[in-house]
Structure formats: structure tokens, C-alpha cells
Design an enzyme around this catalytic site. Sequence first.
Site, short mmCIF file in Angstrom:
data_model
loop_
_atom_site.label_atom_id
_atom_site.label_comp_id
_atom_site.label_asym_id
_atom_site.label_seq_id
_atom_site.Cartn_x
_atom_site.Cartn_y
_atom_site.Cartn_z
N GLY A 80 -6.89 4.22 0.18
CA GLY A 80 -7.00 2.79 -0.04
C GLY A 80 -5.63 2.14 -0.03
O GLY A 80 -4.68 2.66 0.55
N CYS A 81 -5.53 1.05 -0.71
CA CYS A 81 -4.30 0.27 -0.80
C CYS A 81 -3.14 1.15 -1.29
O CYS A 81 -3.25 1.78 -2.33
CB CYS A 81 -4.53 -0.89 -1.76
SG CYS A 81 -3.04 -1.72 -2.30
N PHE A 82 -2.04 1.18 -0.55
CA PHE A 82 -0.94 2.04 -0.96
C PHE A 82 -0.25 1.56 -2.22
O PHE A 82 0.38 2.34 -2.92
CB PHE A 82 0.05 2.35 0.16
CG PHE A 82 0.61 1.20 0.96
CD1 PHE A 82 0.90 -0.03 0.42
CD2 PHE A 82 0.86 1.39 2.31
CE1 PHE A 82 1.44 -1.06 1.19
CE2 PHE A 82 1.40 0.38 3.10
CZ PHE A 82 1.69 -0.85 2.54
N CYS B 279 -1.76 0.77 -4.85
CA CYS B 279 -2.54 1.37 -5.93
C CYS B 279 -2.30 2.87 -6.04
O CYS B 279 -2.20 3.41 -7.14
CB CYS B 279 -4.02 1.09 -5.72
SG CYS B 279 -4.38 -0.68 -5.60
#
Length: 177
Positions: free
Chosen positions: A11-13, A15
Site C-alpha cells: 500500500g501507501c509507502f 504507511c
Amino acid sequence: MTQETAIFAGGCFWCTEAVFQGLAGVDKVESGYIGGDVADPTYKQVCSGNTGHAEAIRITFDPSVISYDDLLDVHFATHDPTTLNRQGNDIGTQYRSALFPLDAAQGDAARAGIDRAQADQSAPIVTTIEPPATWYPAEDYHQNYWDGEGQRNPYCMAVIPPKLAKLRKGFAERLRG
């Protein structure tokens, strides 16, 4: 000191970077892009979903302190490996759950890590194991995002603290002192 490298997408890096920075034995976490077909992609290009890249992190770690297997276990416990091309509200192949083994031993460990993680999941794990690919560091403003801009970003404030809580709950012995 020997150092090794691991590359994970989940997912979002912003995070995933925040999770791994707190682990003992992790020397560096770099956000970037991997697995696509455009050279030197930008954040905007990757976010479009048209480059084939995943937002990922490249972890430099000391295997005498934390193993690749331990990193895999943290990875699977702190994101949802059962959703295809999605993490929460982030949708698209750029947010896929993927492992990018750097050698045969990591490939074997990745398959075993998926098997371990599957035992804790009610839905099938869809994490892919992808072939070697060129790593592209993300733009400077993405690095160490949580420690800077992230704690003022409403999206990050909604997504990252629950991941950090899972980390503290399940891996307290692995956290930096």
C-alpha cells in the site's frame, strides 16, 4: 556489521515506512517505486496507475538483530495481504501487496512467509512474489514522511497510528529501545 536489503510493497509507502522505521536492526527505510515499465517514474505517474510500479519500501537491516523472516512477519501483520490492488481507500496496482526477493533464499523465505501468514487469515492471501526489477527512490519529500509532514496529514493520522498499534502489540520485543 553485515547489512541486507528487503523490498516490500503493501500500500501507501508513507504507511509502511513508518512501521519499519521503529524496528531494532533496521538501519534505513527508503520509499520508492518498483515493478513497472517506466524509467525514473514520478509520484504523479505512479499514482496514475499506468506505470505498473508499486509504491514500496527498501529496508536495509542487520540480520544479526532482525531476520528477513521477522520482517516478513511484520509486513503481513501490519497491512491487509488479502485485498487485491488495494489498501483501505488506496486502490490500484500501485498499492498492491508484493514481495520483491533479491535472491533465491529470499524467494524461499517469501513463500514460507506467505504460508505462515495464511494461517492467521480467513481470506486467501493475494500477495505476489515478483521478479527482480529496477528500484527507483521516491522523491525526497516522501522519505521519512511520517516523522515530518505525515503527522500533520489527516490521511496519515487515520491510517498510520493503527498500524503502529499493531506493531507494538504483536512485535514489542522487536522495537527499538
